[in-house]
Each structure stands twice: as structure tokens, then as C-alpha cells.
Write an enzyme that holds these catalytic residues in place. Sequence first.
Site, mmCIF file in Angstrom:
data_model
loop_
_atom_site.group_PDB
_atom_site.id
_atom_site.type_symbol
_atom_site.label_atom_id
_atom_site.label_comp_id
_atom_site.label_asym_id
_atom_site.label_seq_id
_atom_site.Cartn_x
_atom_site.Cartn_y
_atom_site.Cartn_z
ATOM 1 N N LYS A 141 -18.045 -43.990 140.043
ATOM 2 C CA LYS A 141 -17.110 -43.472 141.034
ATOM 3 C C LYS A 141 -17.044 -44.454 142.213
ATOM 4 O O LYS A 141 -16.492 -45.533 142.052
ATOM 5 C CB LYS A 141 -17.488 -42.038 141.377
ATOM 6 C CG LYS A 141 -17.163 -41.169 140.143
ATOM 7 C CD LYS A 141 -17.724 -39.792 140.125
ATOM 8 C CE LYS A 141 -17.212 -39.071 138.878
ATOM 9 N NZ LYS A 141 -18.151 -38.094 138.345
ATOM 10 N N HIS A 192 -20.369 -37.535 143.537
ATOM 11 C CA HIS A 192 -19.225 -37.740 144.447
ATOM 12 C C HIS A 192 -19.654 -38.113 145.862
ATOM 13 O O HIS A 192 -18.813 -38.242 146.745
ATOM 14 C CB HIS A 192 -18.347 -36.488 144.470
ATOM 15 C CG HIS A 192 -17.777 -36.209 143.121
ATOM 16 N ND1 HIS A 192 -16.657 -36.844 142.643
ATOM 17 C CD2 HIS A 192 -18.226 -35.420 142.117
ATOM 18 C CE1 HIS A 192 -16.418 -36.436 141.411
ATOM 19 N NE2 HIS A 192 -17.358 -35.578 141.065
ATOM 20 N N HIS A 251 -21.145 -29.243 137.587
ATOM 21 C CA HIS A 251 -20.387 -30.033 136.605
ATOM 22 C C HIS A 251 -20.762 -29.670 135.162
ATOM 23 O O HIS A 251 -21.916 -29.316 134.871
ATOM 24 C CB HIS A 251 -20.714 -31.511 136.856
ATOM 25 C CG HIS A 251 -19.849 -32.479 136.130
ATOM 26 N ND1 HIS A 251 -20.239 -33.107 134.972
ATOM 27 C CD2 HIS A 251 -18.608 -32.935 136.408
ATOM 28 C CE1 HIS A 251 -19.273 -33.924 134.567
ATOM 29 N NE2 HIS A 251 -18.276 -33.839 135.423
ATOM 30 N N ASP A 301 -27.167 -33.487 142.104
ATOM 31 C CA ASP A 301 -26.242 -34.476 141.541
ATOM 32 C C ASP A 301 -25.319 -34.971 142.651
ATOM 33 O O ASP A 301 -24.541 -34.206 143.213
ATOM 34 C CB ASP A 301 -25.437 -33.802 140.406
ATOM 35 C CG ASP A 301 -24.462 -34.749 139.716
ATOM 36 O OD1 ASP A 301 -24.143 -35.811 140.274
ATOM 37 O OD2 ASP A 301 -23.997 -34.398 138.608
ATOM 38 N N GLU A 342 -24.859 -29.662 142.937
ATOM 39 C CA GLU A 342 -24.242 -30.926 143.329
ATOM 40 C C GLU A 342 -24.335 -31.006 144.842
ATOM 41 O O GLU A 342 -24.456 -29.973 145.511
ATOM 42 C CB GLU A 342 -22.763 -30.955 142.900
ATOM 43 C CG GLU A 342 -22.590 -31.146 141.409
ATOM 44 C CD GLU A 342 -21.139 -31.016 140.945
ATOM 45 O OE1 GLU A 342 -20.223 -31.476 141.650
ATOM 46 O OE2 GLU A 342 -20.934 -30.444 139.869
ATOM 47 N N ASN A 361 -11.644 -41.823 141.072
ATOM 48 C CA ASN A 361 -12.807 -41.570 141.919
ATOM 49 C C ASN A 361 -13.258 -42.855 142.603
ATOM 50 O O ASN A 361 -14.415 -43.010 142.961
ATOM 51 C CB ASN A 361 -13.953 -40.992 141.080
ATOM 52 C CG ASN A 361 -13.563 -39.688 140.402
ATOM 53 O OD1 ASN A 361 -13.120 -38.759 141.063
ATOM 54 N ND2 ASN A 361 -13.707 -39.618 139.090
ATOM 55 N N SER A 413 -17.407 -31.504 142.805
ATOM 56 C CA SER A 413 -16.372 -32.370 142.259
ATOM 57 C C SER A 413 -14.976 -31.785 142.339
ATOM 58 O O SER A 413 -14.006 -32.526 142.415
ATOM 59 C CB SER A 413 -16.706 -32.719 140.814
ATOM 60 O OG SER A 413 -16.834 -31.550 140.046
HETATM 61 C C1 LIG Z 1 -18.376 -37.628 136.962
HETATM 62 C C2 LIG Z 1 -19.538 -36.712 137.055
HETATM 63 C C3 LIG Z 1 -20.617 -36.831 136.186
HETATM 64 C C4 LIG Z 1 -20.571 -37.716 134.983
HETATM 65 O O1 LIG Z 1 -20.771 -39.038 135.325
HETATM 66 P P1 LIG Z 1 -20.244 -40.171 134.341
HETATM 67 O O2 LIG Z 1 -20.977 -41.376 134.767
HETATM 68 O O3 LIG Z 1 -18.778 -40.247 134.576
HETATM 69 O O4 LIG Z 1 -20.575 -39.739 132.957
HETATM 70 C C5 LIG Z 1 -21.730 -36.062 136.409
HETATM 71 N N1 LIG Z 1 -21.772 -35.181 137.422
HETATM 72 C C6 LIG Z 1 -20.731 -35.011 138.254
HETATM 73 C C7 LIG Z 1 -20.831 -34.013 139.349
HETATM 74 C C8 LIG Z 1 -19.580 -35.757 138.082
HETATM 75 O O5 LIG Z 1 -18.534 -35.566 138.863
#
Ligand SMILES: *Cc1c(COP(=O)(O)O)cnc(C)c1O
Length: 389
Positions: A241, A210, A132, A207, A176, A44, A180
Site C-alpha cells: 500500500k 492502511h 479484514h 494490522d 486493524e 492504496n 480498510s
Molecule cells: C490489503 C490488506 C491486507 C492484505 O495485504 P496484501 O499484502 O495485499 O495481501 C491485509 N490486511 C488489511 C487490513 C488489508 O487492507
Amino acid sequence: MEQRIAEELALLDAKANLRRLPRLVHHGKWVEAAGCTMLNLSSNDYLGLATDQALRQEYLDGLSVDRLLLSSSSSRLLTGNFTVFEELEEELATRFGKEAALVFNCGYHANTGILPALCTPRTLVLADKLIHASLIDGMQLSAATSMRFRHNDLKHLERLLEKYIDSYEQVFIVTESVFSMDGDRADLRQLVALKRRYLDKVMLYVDEAHAFGVFGPTGLGYAEELGCVADIDLLVGTFGKAAASAGAYVVCSQAIRSWLVNKMRPFIFTTALPPLSVDWTLYILRRLASLQSRRDHLTRLSNSLRKQLEALNIPCPSESQIVPLLIGASADALLKAEALQRHGFYLLPVRPPTVPEGTSRIRISLTAAMNDEEMEHLQKVLENLAASQ
Ligand SMILES: *Cc1c(COP(=O)(O)O)cnc(C)c1O
């Protein structure tokens, strides 16, 4: 116990859904596995910052031993609250134009902790079907009633809202911004409009794992791009990421920040991130606005790949740097991923339970570290693969 586990593992293997930890050696943007060196299109590291040696060297050159703190040795609430945490939080709050920010060890902690801290039995959570796993766990750990609306179907969400709003004290809409696994995006403007109709009752939780670093005029995410930051009550993003670091944040009101500091278990009951890691995040955050040429390059790569898939009649939901090749059966996805690996691209099958049953795919995760020549090569390989079907 051992017997049952062995049988279930064999079953997973028979369905091509058994997971194994890949043995990898990293060489910048390439990875070496089983003696083959391949371009890494499964990380990522969207802006190519994690593999940028010059950037790391520059950071290292400015570092002094008193800032090279490799452990916080404690929770933030005890002695782990090094000043760099608050510097990062102030920088985030300022850049987003919000009252406050709070930093967590990772996005998984953020999403499993925020809803349980804020919800009561009189709360309803309405969440997109494709959110997620960390958000799903957060819902399940909370005292709220939760319901899912069909992926990006805001009409469905609206119907649920109308039907249930009067039965609850508080409603959270959870989504999101860039999804993802499908790489498509939520219509944040419409979500904001919907939320505004029920202003004191509905809160919006987005969230941006990404999207942070990748979208927006200063790289703060898709909400920044759409001018929606002010209307999102809980805007979460991660540093692991595009930001090439570790950790996560929420930007929110001062009251919510204080509440989380008091009530959020994955914030309270864990040793804080190493201060060095937070210092590096701050270093990246301060550079984020200046990385527009990387974002533009990534956008060009993504557009080019999506256009090609369209020309090949390969359906693809993507609207971002995440470009899934939807396949279906896990065994097929596994075989195709291996074929792509033989051509020098480190691509992996994504299988249940990460994605719904029957929607196994190869997830191409583009990075600004990829050059045009590598993209042309990838496109040739995909074209040949499609022709050989
Ligand atoms: C990767 C991800 C997370 C988790 O984040 P980390 O810092 O890797 O624990 C949370 N939400 C989404 C949508 C993700 O892709």
C-alpha cells in the site's frame, strides 16, 4: 456445476454485486478506462510513491545487476533466504524498537498464517467485527474459538474478556489500526490498557495495512503515532500500500519469530519474494521518515474532504485518508461511481461481501499525489452530486 455457477452469477448481477476485472491502462496517477482518463482515487498508493517516476529512476540508478534478482527460486527455509531479507528484518526490528521482525509474501499470507500457527484449542480470539477478510480466514483456519466484538466497542470487548477469560489458556485481541473500508481508527491506547490488566494471558494483534507509511512521526504507523508499539505483541503491516512495494511484516518477540519460522504454513510452503522486491522495500523503508511532507499533504487533503462532507451533512466515519461515501444499495453505489468517473475521478463501488450487506459505498482512497486543484474539483463534483439528490 456450470449450470449452478451460471445461475448464481446471474443472481449476483441482478443485485448489482457481480464483480468484473476492470480493464485499465496506467499513466502515473491517472488511469485510462473505456477511453477516459481519470485521476486514480481507488488505489492504496497513499503517499504517491508507486507513481513517482523520479523515485524509481533514482532507485534504478543505484542498482547493479547482482542485486537485480527477479526470483528467489525457493522457500526461505531452503535457499531463498537472500541476505536482503534479513537486512530488511533487522531494519524493521530496529526502527520499531522490537526484538524481531519477519517478512512474508503478502499481508494475506501474514494474516492467514499467524493465528493458525499460534492458537490451540485452548485459545480464544476476540476480534473486531470489521477486520479484514484475511484475518477472518486466519481465525477460521486456526484451532481457536473465535468471537467478534462490535466495531470499536471496547466495552463489549471488555465484557467478553471478563466472561470468558478463565475458560481459556490464552486470548488474542485482534484489530486493524486504520480500518480498510470505514477509514476510522481503533483506540489502540485503550486496547493496550485493557490488555495490560491480563498481562500474561492476553496478546494484542494489530494490522496496520492502511497506516504503515501514513501515520507516525517516522511513518511506521498508527501505533508509532500513539506510542503503543512496545505493548503490541504482533504488529503487522503491509508493503503493497503506502510503501509502494509488495510483501508484509510482523514485528514481535524473538521467540514468536522462531515459532512462526517453524510452524507458519504460508511462510514455509511458498517461494520467497523476489530479492529485488525486498531490496526496493528496504529502499523505501529507509526513506520513510523523510516523507513527512507527503504525510502532511495527505492529512490536509483528508481533513478538507471530511470537513466538506460534514458541511454537506453526508455521514462519514473516516478518521484517515480512506473516506467512504456510504450509500447502501449496490445498484446506487454503482451508478454514483459511474457518475464520478464521468467527471474524471476513478472511483469504484465497494459491495458485499467486502462490506456488510446494505452498506455498499464508494471508497475514496486519497493519495499525496493529488494536488489542491484536483481536490477542489472533486469537492465541486461531490457538492453538485449532493445537490442533485
Ligand atoms: C490489503 C490488506 C491486507 C492484505 O495485504 P496484501 O499484502 O495485499 O495481501 C491485509 N490486511 C488489511 C487490513 C488489508 O487492507
